[in-house]
Design a protein around this motif. Structure first.
Motif, PDB file in Angstrom:
ATOM      1  N   MET A 486      52.190  72.216  69.749  1.00 58.82           N
ATOM      2  CA  MET A 486      51.112  71.725  70.621  1.00 58.82           C
ATOM      3  C   MET A 486      51.455  70.348  71.183  1.00 58.82           C
ATOM      4  O   MET A 486      51.187  70.049  72.343  1.00 58.82           O
ATOM      5  N   HIS A 487      52.073  69.530  70.369  1.00 56.84           N
ATOM      6  CA  HIS A 487      52.418  68.201  70.857  1.00 56.84           C
ATOM      7  C   HIS A 487      53.419  68.291  72.005  1.00 56.84           C
ATOM      8  O   HIS A 487      53.268  67.648  73.046  1.00 56.84           O
ATOM      9  N   VAL A 488      54.406  69.132  71.790  1.00 54.44           N
ATOM     10  CA  VAL A 488      55.438  69.305  72.810  1.00 54.44           C
ATOM     11  C   VAL A 488      54.814  69.834  74.113  1.00 54.44           C
ATOM     12  O   VAL A 488      55.161  69.405  75.216  1.00 54.44           O
ATOM     13  N   CYS A 489      53.871  70.753  73.974  1.00 54.16           N
ATOM     14  CA  CYS A 489      53.235  71.317  75.170  1.00 54.16           C
ATOM     15  C   CYS A 489      52.419  70.255  75.909  1.00 54.16           C
ATOM     16  O   CYS A 489      52.407  70.216  77.143  1.00 54.16           O
ATOM     17  N   LYS A 490      51.769  69.427  75.134  1.00 53.14           N
ATOM     18  CA  LYS A 490      50.972  68.364  75.752  1.00 53.14           C
ATOM     19  C   LYS A 490      51.896  67.417  76.518  1.00 53.14           C
ATOM     20  O   LYS A 490      51.641  67.062  77.674  1.00 53.14           O
ATOM     21  N   VAL A 491      52.983  67.068  75.880  1.00 55.11           N
ATOM     22  CA  VAL A 491      53.935  66.158  76.545  1.00 55.11           C
ATOM     23  C   VAL A 491      54.501  66.825  77.801  1.00 55.11           C
ATOM     24  O   VAL A 491      54.628  66.190  78.857  1.00 55.11           O
ATOM     25  N   ALA A 492      54.801  68.108  77.697  1.00 51.22           N
ATOM     26  CA  ALA A 492      55.381  68.802  78.859  1.00 51.22           C
ATOM     27  C   ALA A 492      54.408  68.790  80.030  1.00 51.22           C
ATOM     28  O   ALA A 492      54.792  68.533  81.177  1.00 51.22           O
ATOM     29  N   ALA A 493      53.130  69.061  79.737  1.00 44.87           N
ATOM     30  CA  ALA A 493      52.137  69.090  80.818  1.00 44.87           C
ATOM     31  C   ALA A 493      51.973  67.694  81.422  1.00 44.87           C
ATOM     32  O   ALA A 493      51.848  67.531  82.640  1.00 44.87           O
ATOM     33  N   GLU A 494      52.000  66.679  80.552  1.00 47.67           N
ATOM     34  CA  GLU A 494      51.863  65.308  81.072  1.00 47.67           C
ATOM     35  C   GLU A 494      53.111  64.889  81.855  1.00 47.67           C
ATOM     36  O   GLU A 494      53.018  64.177  82.848  1.00 47.67           O
ATOM     37  N   TRP A 495      54.249  65.347  81.385  1.00 43.88           N
ATOM     38  CA  TRP A 495      55.508  65.053  82.092  1.00 43.88           C
ATOM     39  C   TRP A 495      55.437  65.589  83.519  1.00 43.88           C
ATOM     40  O   TRP A 495      55.747  64.917  84.489  1.00 43.88           O
ATOM     41  N   ARG A 496      55.013  66.850  83.612  1.00 40.40           N
ATOM     42  CA  ARG A 496      54.944  67.460  84.935  1.00 40.40           C
ATOM     43  C   ARG A 496      53.957  66.706  85.826  1.00 40.40           C
ATOM     44  O   ARG A 496      54.217  66.436  86.986  1.00 40.40           O
ATOM     45  N   ALA A 497      52.819  66.352  85.245  1.00 34.48           N
ATOM     46  CA  ALA A 497      51.798  65.669  86.041  1.00 34.48           C
ATOM     47  C   ALA A 497      52.257  64.261  86.442  1.00 34.48           C
ATOM     48  O   ALA A 497      51.830  63.725  87.459  1.00 34.48           O
TER      49      ALA A 497
END
Ligand SMILES: Cc1ncc(C[n+]2csc(CCOP(=O)(O)OP(=O)(O)O)c2C)c(N)n1
Ligand SMILES: [Mg+2]
Length: 1110
Positions: A486-497
């Motif tokens: 979940m942490h990685v997914c959160k970071v990925a979504a924030e990275w993209r944004a």
């Protein structure tokens, strides 16, 4: 280059000297210190020198010295000289800004007076610590604990302080042997600006530094990011993984993860229970992918995304539809029931059809649209299609930065590294006209591809290495650690944004079952599967953890699971009441409003007012309005002048005809997008849509964007040098909105075969498989002109072979003949000889009340052929596309005396007419051009044959006999000439597939013989009753089989109106004597062309002599 430039400007910076002077040179023993530190650095360290450790200026100083040394070794002190000569120094990718938590070096007690300069050991030790920090950041992932099965996990080694750590020589390299004494473990070290492990602390004891680094980089997450060239991006990532406490979750968050994981696991278990003998390509072993996708969507929605377009393969697809898209479970379960379809489609539902859902995201309370794009079995082929669709949606929403629409691509580990289209698609990610502003790639990495181990399926260390080429960060994560995921997914979504760039999540799991559920994995991976059998699933592991820490109780866990099972049972019961599958429920891009209220057999006129043509022509032939300042190349001034002269004469050449089609559509509000290699100028330098200022870089003018003030947008884009991804991209773009003309042009038609999977799996068959239409135009330069075997043929025979019109069936003649044919076929194949026909056929793409792909062979030499011109009158109101162009010369005027009719298509027409003129046979030989080859113009061919009653009929083509159109046209000519074969056919597909039908009956026959069901032709082969007549929507079928009993009536069309009374036993031809069409042209050949111009001319002459003789 970039790095050198940065370093050079720093070297010139007076600040660098100033900083240097303040912390080191002012010391009385400065020279000694430089010598000492440099010498010891040579002995012990390398990249440590690249990191600032004492304050922000140290690295600047070292870098500065290095650059000075590069320019002139004698300009630096001999100690620096020795150091740099030893190749120990590695320049940093960039220099870090001074971080807030930096302290002056004097704040540290170096063993002497507080104000004393640091001794060399202190400097050495700090450099070592820095190097170790950097090592963890760069290579910690190599020792991280990613494999849930533990097969690949590295053992920990016990360090000096007695603690076991995973980082080994692979990670620490020469620093792994750095012998700090045990007392050093408690020593305080200042943290450099490039780490965030300290949080608010500016320094930490060495032991704590190592523990924190281990925990961040060698635990369940492996972050690969240090290859990224941007310091800002590196720091952004460091911060998100290193900051203490980033991995702590609230009890509510943990419960949500558990609930989602329960659903993902429960779904597969339910299917396994109810449909134990069915393949479903379950997600067991990587169930965390479902909560992962949901987390990405939650965070992205929170950050403004409103529409997510997903592409994925078989693995976990049903689970994604059920639990991510929340497609009604009963609709999914219906797919297992083997029900008949209520509408068109291939029965390919479970793993291939797409879906589209609009719903409220309960976590963010925002509306979200989710689409899963229909995909073929061909792994990864859908990637560029998703990107094209995403780009189009962004375009139509005016979402220029990708803040509202995003794509997620899900991959299998073997396919992600094995399929070249992944690389091609990655390379579109940052191109101005193709970017989707960041894609999140999720790899369901079960460490196996069917039966093949990774060591045999890739040469790269990770299956994700392809993403490194675009500097995408890669987050590897152990799929058995839900919180890490979940942490990685959160970071990925924030990275993209934040950066709008691609990133990759590598979910490292395993595959609990075989490739599918009825496959035996122990045949090939016995040891792995022994481990898997003993391995608890992720849900149980996580539930145990949460129970142990007191977040949930065992009862709660059970009740959540039971609740979901009830939901499944209810949906299962509902699914049982369904009688039909509805393919329309599975559309990924519904065109709401497009078909409604339209007469499906009415084409809007394609001719336009002459004043429109003149207006477009004038604009297209004019320099930009600020012509005085905009310097155009002289050659192009001549092109514009020639265009202007044509407009004044009211004639159009090829480029002008195309521009007229585009310009007039733009005027009508139709967006036009042309993409492909070098399309802006045109491979053959004929198009010139983008004029380049000869003196100002990147200053361009595109007149088609300035035709009318309220016109639709025109986009013409030189693409990357890819066919597979770019054609897929444009196909995806064309699916999004029917009111756009989307064209892809091959550099030469020959090259389109590198995109064969897109042509075969999507363009030719998308409608019949997935009820999905596309009006994409493929422009394929085609012509045997002696340019060699790879610059000659678009292999039109292959496209024709995939055309779905029946060679033996002459549809009923009526005013609607042409449109019915178009309606029923899978695509259109044409080869036009005039700019006017090009104009009309392009406009017809939009004028049609439905969408069909258009495969258009386009000319090369004709682009400049003096006769290949059309008067404006052929494009103006009242004119239309001509499926065939009859002979309008002396032969046509005196048809009964004509000895021979030569039918042809494409540019060879001009060679034939020239030869005919040379031989003075204009009265004896008629030449008829077949401009639309497929669907075949049976009616017009028949008309022509009747016109030239006494003439011999010849098909002439410049392609070899086994290529070109001959094999396609020959049987159709026979049908048109009423010397057809009998109507029986042993393959139903050619007649029935690829059609859109609004008027069909459905079969309720519940014959359980699935083979017969899937192959109605097989039933018919063995049918006994040969006289049944079936009346359908508007036609009658008379056949030799018991249709009601054996024939799949859902496929009977209103247009299925075969001539009656010619029944015969299957496979038996009714031979009739009469007129035939014969072939004139080259013999069969293995290559498309001969290599030399001279040979080409010899062959062409032979063809012309053969065709033009009486
Ligand atoms: C282009 C292509 N080649 C071959 C196949 C046959 N095939 C289907 S699944 C599969 C293995 C895929 O492995 P992976 O990408 O790791 O996905 P997994 O099944 O493990 O989830 C293969 C080879 C295919 N579907 N597409
Ligand atoms: Mg796999």
């Amino acid at each position: 280059m970039h790095r050198a430039h940065t370093a050079f400007s720093l070297a010139l910076s007076p600040m660098a000297h100033k900083n240097f002077a303040t912390w080191l040179l002012n010391s009385s023993s400065s020279q000694k210190l430089i010598k000492a530190s440099a010498a010891s650095a040579v002995r012990t360290y390398n990249s440590a020198a690249a990191e600032p450790f004492a304050n922000g200026s140290t690295a600047s100083y070292v870098e500065e010295m290095y650059n000075a040394w590069l320019r002139d070794p004698s300009s630096v002190h001999t100690s620096w000289d020795a150091y740099f000569r030893s190749n120990s120094y590695v320049s940093p990718p960039n220099l870090a800004p001074v971080q807030a938590n930096t302290l002056p070096l004097t704040a540290f007690n170096f063993g002497g007076a507080v104000s004393a300069a640091p001794d060399s050991k202190t400097i050495d030790d700090h450099l070592a610590v820095q190097a170790i920090i950097r090592s963890y950041q760069s290579r910690g992932h190599l020792a991280s604990d990613l494999d849930p099965l533990g097969i690949l996990t590295r053992e920990k080694t016990v360090c000096k302080d007695g603690l076991a750590r995973r980082a080994n020589e692979d990670v620490l390299r020469q620093h792994s042997g750095f012998l700090f004494g045990e007392q050093d473990m408690e020593r305080q070290f200042k943290l450099p600006s490039t780490t965030f492990i300290g949080g608010d602390e500016a320094s930490l004891p060495l032991k704590e530094i190592l523990n924190r680094l281990e925990n961040v980089y060698c635990n369940k997450i492996g972050v690969e990011f240090m290859f990224i060239n941007s310091l800002e991006q590196c720091n952004w990532i460091r911060k998100r993984f290193e900051t203490p406490g980033v991995l702590s979750f609230s009890p509510e968050e943990k419960r949500l993860i558990l609930a989602r994981l329960t659903r993902a696991t429960g779904f597969e278990a339910f299917l396994a229970k109810k449909y134990s003998s069915e393949k479903r390509f379950g997600l067991e072993g990587c169930e965390i992918m479902i909560p992962a996708l949901k987390e990405i969507i939650d965070v992205s929605t929170e950050l403004g995304v409103e529409s997510v377009i997903m592409g994925m393969p078989h693995r976990g697809r049903l689970n994604t539809l059920a639990n991510v898209c929340r497609k009604p479970l009963n609709q999914i379960f219906t797919q297992f029931a083997g029900l008949e379809a209520a509408d068109d489609g291939s029965g390919d539902v479970k793993y291939h059809l797409g879906t589209y859902i609009e719903r409220l995201n309960r976590v963010t309370n925002k509306n979200i649209r989710l689409a899963v794009v229909a995909n073929p079995s061909h792994l990864e082929a859908v990637d560029p299609v998703v990107q094209g669709k995403t780009r189009a949606e962004q375009f139509y929403r005016g979402d220029q930065e990708g803040k509202k629409v995003m794509s997620i691509l899900i991959h299998g580990d073997a396919a992600f590294c094995g399929q070249g289209v992944v690389y091609e698609t990655m390379h579109l990610s940052d191109l101005p006209d193709y970017t989707t502003h960041g894609t999140i790639h999720v790899v369901a990495n079960n460490q196996i591809g069917f039966t093949t181990d990774p060591r045999f399926s890739r040469s790269s260390p990770y299956c994700t290495d392809v993403a490194r080429v675009v500097n995408a960060p890669i987050f590897h994560v152990n799929a058995d650690d839900p919180e890490a995921v979940m942490h990685v997914c959160k970071v990925a979504a924030e990275w993209r944004a934040t950066f709008h760039k691609d990133c990759v999540i590598d979910l490292v799991g395993y595959r609990r079952n075989g490739h599918n559920e009825i496959d035996e994995p122990m045949f090939t991976q016995p040891l792995m599967y022994q481990k898997i059998r003993k391995h608890k699933n992720c849900l149980d592991l996580y539930a145990d953890k949460l129970i142990a820490e007191g977040t949930v109780t065992a009862e709660e866990v059970k009740s959540v699971a039971a609740k979901y099972e009830n939901i499944c049972e209810e949906a299962f019961a509902l699914a049982k009441t369904e009688t039909h599958v509805k393919y329309k429920d599975w559309l990924d891009s519904p065109w709401s409003g497009f078909f409604e209220g339209k007469d499906p057999l009415k084409v809007a006129p394609t001719g336009v007012k002459e004043e429109t043509l003149i207006h477009i022509g004038n604009r297209f032939s004019s320099p930009p309005p600020n012509a005085a300042e905009f310097v155009i190349h002289k050659g192009l001034m001549r092109v514009l002048a020639a265009r202007k002269a044509m407009v004044d004469e009211k004639v159009a050449d090829w480029a002008l005809g195309e521009a007229m089609a585009f310009g007039s559509l733009l005027k009508e509000g139709i967006h036009v997008r042309l993409s492909g290699q070098d399309v802006e100028r045109g491979t053959f330098s004929h198009r010139h849509h983008v004029l380049h200022h000869q003196l100002v870089d990147k200053a361009t003018y595109n007149s088609l964007q300035h035709m009318y003030p309220d016109q639709a947008p025109y986009s013409v884009s030189n693409s990357s040098l890819s066919e597979y991804a770019v054609l897929g991209f444009e196909h995806g773009y064309s699916m999004t909105n029917p009111n756009a003309l989307v064209l892809w042009e091959a550099q030469f038609g020959d090259f389109c075969n590198t995109a064969q999977a897109i042509i075969d799996q999507f363009i030719s068959s998308g409608q019949s498989k997935w009820v999905r239409q596309s009006g994409l135009v493929m422009l394929l330069p085609h012509g045997m002109e002696g340019m060699g075997p790879e610059h000659s043929s678009c292999r039109v025979e292959r496209f024709l072979q995939m055309s779905s019109d029946d060679p033996d069936y002459f549809p009923p003649e009526s005013d609607e003949f042409a449109i019915r044919q178009l309606h029923d076929i899978n695509w259109i194949v044409a080869n036009c000889t005039t700019p006017a026909n090009l104009f009309h056929i392009l406009r017809r793409q939009i004028a049609l009340p439905f969408r069909k792909p258009l495969i258009l062979c386009t000319p090369k030499s004709l682009l400049r052929h003096p006769e290949a011109k059309s008067p404006f009158s052929d494009m103006s109101e009242g004119s239309e596309f001509q499926r065939i162009i009859p002979d309008r010369g002396p032969a046509g005027d005196n048809a009964s005396n004509v000895k021979k009719v030569v039918f042809c298509t494409g540019r060879v027409y001009y060679d034939l007419t020239k030869t005919r003129a040379e031989k003075q046979l204009e009265k004896d030989i008629a030449i008829v051009r077949v401009e639309q080859v497929s669907p075949f113009p049976f009616d017009l061919i028949k008309e022509q044959a009747n016109l030239y009653k006494n003439a011999e009929l010849v098909w002439a083509q410049e392609e070899h006999k086994n290529q070109g159109c001959w094999t396609y046209v020959q049987p159709r000519f026979l049908t048109a000439l009423n010397h057809s074969r009998d109507i029986s056919q042993s393959d139903e597909q050619s007649t029935f597939s690829n059609t859109t039908n609004t008027n069909q009956e459905s079969d309720t026959d519940s014959d359980s013989n699935s083979d017969k069901k899937s192959k109605p032709w097989l039933s018919r082969m063995f049918a006994s009753d040969k006289t049944d007549t079936v009346t359908t929507g508007s036609g009658t079928v008379t056949g030799e089989f018991n249709a009601a009993k054996h024939f799949d009536l859902k496929n009977v069309r209103h247009d299925f109106n075969r001539p009656a009374g010619i029944a015969a036993a299957p496979g038996v031809r009714i031979a009739k004597t009469g007129r035939k069409i014969s072939y004139a042209g080259r013999a069969c050949g293995a290559s498309t062309a001969t290599g030399s111009k001279a040979q080409h001319i010899r062959e062409l002459n032979a063809l012309l002599n053969d065709a033009i003789s009486t």
